[in-house]
Design a protein around this motif. Structure first.
Motif, mmCIF file in Angstrom:
data_model
loop_
_atom_site.group_PDB
_atom_site.id
_atom_site.type_symbol
_atom_site.label_atom_id
_atom_site.label_comp_id
_atom_site.label_asym_id
_atom_site.label_seq_id
_atom_site.Cartn_x
_atom_site.Cartn_y
_atom_site.Cartn_z
ATOM 1 N N UNK A 13 55.633 21.122 -9.734
ATOM 2 C CA UNK A 13 55.952 21.155 -11.163
ATOM 3 C C UNK A 13 56.834 22.346 -11.525
ATOM 4 N N UNK A 14 56.593 23.476 -10.902
ATOM 5 C CA UNK A 14 57.414 24.657 -11.176
ATOM 6 C C UNK A 14 58.842 24.409 -10.712
ATOM 7 N N UNK A 15 59.005 23.913 -9.504
ATOM 8 C CA UNK A 15 60.338 23.659 -8.965
ATOM 9 C C UNK A 15 61.057 22.565 -9.732
ATOM 10 N N UNK A 16 60.328 21.518 -10.103
ATOM 11 C CA UNK A 16 60.934 20.426 -10.864
ATOM 12 C C UNK A 16 61.459 20.933 -12.206
ATOM 13 N N UNK A 17 60.664 21.748 -12.879
ATOM 14 C CA UNK A 17 61.094 22.306 -14.164
ATOM 15 C C UNK A 17 62.272 23.256 -13.993
ATOM 16 N N UNK A 18 62.277 24.010 -12.916
ATOM 17 C CA UNK A 18 63.389 24.917 -12.638
ATOM 18 C C UNK A 18 64.688 24.137 -12.444
ATOM 19 N N UNK A 19 64.634 23.048 -11.697
ATOM 20 C CA UNK A 19 65.825 22.219 -11.488
ATOM 21 C C UNK A 19 66.283 21.599 -12.812
ATOM 22 N N UNK A 20 65.341 21.125 -13.602
ATOM 23 C CA UNK A 20 65.690 20.519 -14.889
ATOM 24 C C UNK A 20 66.333 21.548 -15.821
ATOM 25 N N UNK A 21 65.833 22.776 -15.810
ATOM 26 C CA UNK A 21 66.416 23.818 -16.654
ATOM 27 C C UNK A 21 67.832 24.169 -16.216
ATOM 28 N N UNK A 22 68.072 24.210 -14.919
ATOM 29 C CA UNK A 22 69.422 24.494 -14.429
ATOM 30 C C UNK A 22 70.398 23.393 -14.843
ATOM 31 N N UNK A 23 69.952 22.155 -14.767
ATOM 32 C CA UNK A 23 70.810 21.044 -15.180
ATOM 33 C C UNK A 23 71.051 21.092 -16.687
ATOM 34 N N UNK A 24 70.007 21.389 -17.446
ATOM 35 C CA UNK A 24 70.157 21.478 -18.896
ATOM 36 C C UNK A 24 71.098 22.620 -19.288
ATOM 37 N N UNK A 25 70.994 23.751 -18.601
ATOM 38 C CA UNK A 25 71.898 24.871 -18.877
ATOM 39 C C UNK A 25 73.349 24.486 -18.600
ATOM 40 N N UNK A 26 73.562 23.800 -17.482
ATOM 41 C CA UNK A 26 74.922 23.370 -17.150
ATOM 42 C C UNK A 26 75.442 22.380 -18.187
ATOM 43 N N UNK A 27 74.590 21.466 -18.641
ATOM 44 C CA UNK A 27 75.008 20.492 -19.647
ATOM 45 C C UNK A 27 75.301 21.175 -20.975
ATOM 46 N N UNK A 28 74.528 22.183 -21.324
ATOM 47 C CA UNK A 28 74.761 22.889 -22.588
ATOM 48 C C UNK A 28 76.107 23.606 -22.565
ATOM 49 N N UNK A 29 76.440 24.190 -21.420
ATOM 50 C CA UNK A 29 77.716 24.914 -21.328
ATOM 51 C C UNK A 29 78.895 23.971 -21.525
ATOM 52 N N UNK A 30 78.761 22.714 -21.066
ATOM 53 C CA UNK A 30 79.842 21.744 -21.224
ATOM 54 C C UNK A 30 79.902 21.241 -22.658
#
Length: 145
Positions: A23-40
């Protein structure tokens, strides 16, 4: 012989860690993807001057590829595939054991009472789960065959 035992012990440890940290790793990956999407998708005034849209999209692609090719994402895939494997086969005792042992952190004697299993059955079921997860880890090139 000793090296083989050590290798098996290390593989089991890696798989158990992947289940415990899922769960920790899954959330970490989701946050990285969300951060990248926000920057775009950020408003144009928040982007650096001179940074074009295609360039930011290329950076987004690289960030997503970095996440999707990372070891923690692949270990999450191993855990997901293992759970789905047993869910499709309606092996509820396997899915429940994963949930109780790794996600809820219950002790073996608590699991024995919840699932009405003997200690030997709990251990053998866990070994079968780890064996199946090992197959998926080999598939994703996280472990050597």
């Amino acid at each position: 012989m000793i090296d083989e035992r050590k290798r098996v012990r290390d593989e089991k440890r890696k798989i158990r860690v992947a289940f415990k940290w899922y769960y920790v790793w899954r959330n970490e990956c989701a946050e990285k993807i969300a951060d990248a999407a926000y920057k775009v998708s950020a408003p144009p005034d928040t982007l650096r001057p001179g940074k074009s849209t295609s360039r930011s999209l290329r950076a987004f692609d690289y960030q997503i590829l970095n996440v999707l090719s990372s070891d923690i994402y692949m270990w999450c895939k191993v855990v997901q595939d293992t759970i789905e494997y047993y869910q499709v086969r309606h092996a509820d005792e396997f899915v429940n054991l994963i949930d109780y042992k790794y996600f809820k952190g219950m002790l073996d004697w608590e699991i024995m009472g919840k699932l009405s299993m003997s200690r030997t059955t709990v251990y053998s079921t866990e070994d079968r789960i780890i064996s199946k997860a090992r197959e998926f880890a080999i598939k994703y090139h996280l472990l050597e065959p």
